[in-house]
Design an enzyme around this catalytic site. Structure first.
Site, mmCIF file in Angstrom:
data_model
loop_
_atom_site.group_PDB
_atom_site.id
_atom_site.type_symbol
_atom_site.label_atom_id
_atom_site.label_comp_id
_atom_site.label_asym_id
_atom_site.label_seq_id
_atom_site.Cartn_x
_atom_site.Cartn_y
_atom_site.Cartn_z
ATOM 1 C CG HIS A 44 5.368 8.024 -9.863
ATOM 2 N ND1 HIS A 44 5.205 9.004 -11.068
ATOM 3 C CD2 HIS A 44 6.026 8.811 -8.965
ATOM 4 C CE1 HIS A 44 5.711 10.107 -10.650
ATOM 5 N NE2 HIS A 44 5.946 9.909 -9.386
ATOM 6 C CG LEU A 45 0.841 4.941 -4.613
ATOM 7 C CD1 LEU A 45 -0.001 5.983 -3.925
ATOM 8 C CD2 LEU A 45 -0.311 3.314 -4.218
#
Length: 242
Positions: free
Chosen positions: A158-159
């Protein structure tokens, strides 16, 4: 007559003693059984559940929560054929989004050269979403960053797209602070560059465990603060002076 009755009295006592031990044995088994049940249903990790150095976390483990969050329409702010963007359930700033690929990629170390286009897409849509949200709230003057934690606590790549005000009640610990303001937070562009140049992403040289223990420092003026309440009060002075 007494001599004849004596064996009968002894037999009764023996029966009572036997019944007592039988009852104790049954109660002991029930207590042990209930204890096991309570441990299993309490949500606490049993002795045989290894997540850090052992096998990957199983379905239902807290670290797998992002997979459920991706499906929550109340958290979703964008989705397309490649990614889902959600609001962080425990935001560490006024604007905090997570860009999650639909493809099953557990962590940074799992990235391969063929994922480059996906990373670029994640960066592009993440940048667009947070920029639009901040402009709509008249906060376009606030800086923001896009990046990954060197060693994330949650499984599934996840960014983070997060504003740099860090004005949030969910920011409570030194670990929270250092995970976003030290080199523990790896810029999205640096991740893509490393993958392009080396064919993989490795953050071990950053010594992430040590970064989380760094003294508290303001990310704007670099002054040292004694604790989180004092740090957060200090940050507000920067926000008011904008």
């Amino acid at each position: 007559m007494f001599a004849k009755l004596l064996p009968i009295i002894i037999s009764v006592n023996e029966c009572r003693v036997l019944s007592f031990f039988t009852l104790c044995t049954v109660q002991h088994r029930v207590i042990n059984s209930n204890s096991i049940f309570k441990m299993s249903s309490s949500g606490k990790r049993p002795a045989g559940d290894h997540t850090k150095n052992g096998p990957p976390a199983k379905k239902g483990h807290w670290s797998m929560g992002l997979l459920d969050a991706m499906k929550d329409p109340q958290l979703q702010v964008h989705k397309d054929d490649k990614v889902v963007i959600i609001k962080d359930k425990y935001p560490k700033a006024e604007f905090h989004y997570l860009v999650l690929p639909k493809q099953n990629i557990p962590r940074l170390k799992a990235l391969k050269p063929e994922h480059m286009d996906l990373l670029k897409h994640m960066h592009k849509v993440g940048d667009k979403i947070i920029k639009e949200a901040m402009e709509a709230d008249s906060k376009s003057d606030v800086k923001y960053r896009l990046g990954y934690h060197a060693v994330p606590s949650m499984s599934h790549l996840h960014l983070h797209a997060i504003s740099q005000d860090f004005n949030s009640p969910s920011l409570k610990t030194k670990k929270h602070w250092n995970s976003f303001t030290s080199d523990y937070f790896v810029d999205s562009e640096d991740v893509m560059k490393q993958l392009e140049e080396h064919g993989k992403v490795d953050t071990s040289d950053r010594k992430p465990d040590e970064l989380l223990k760094l003294p508290l420092r303001c990310h704007v003026c670099k002054i040292s603060l004694a604790n989180i309440p004092k740090l957060k009060a200090h940050i507000l002075t920067h926000l008011k002076s904008r």
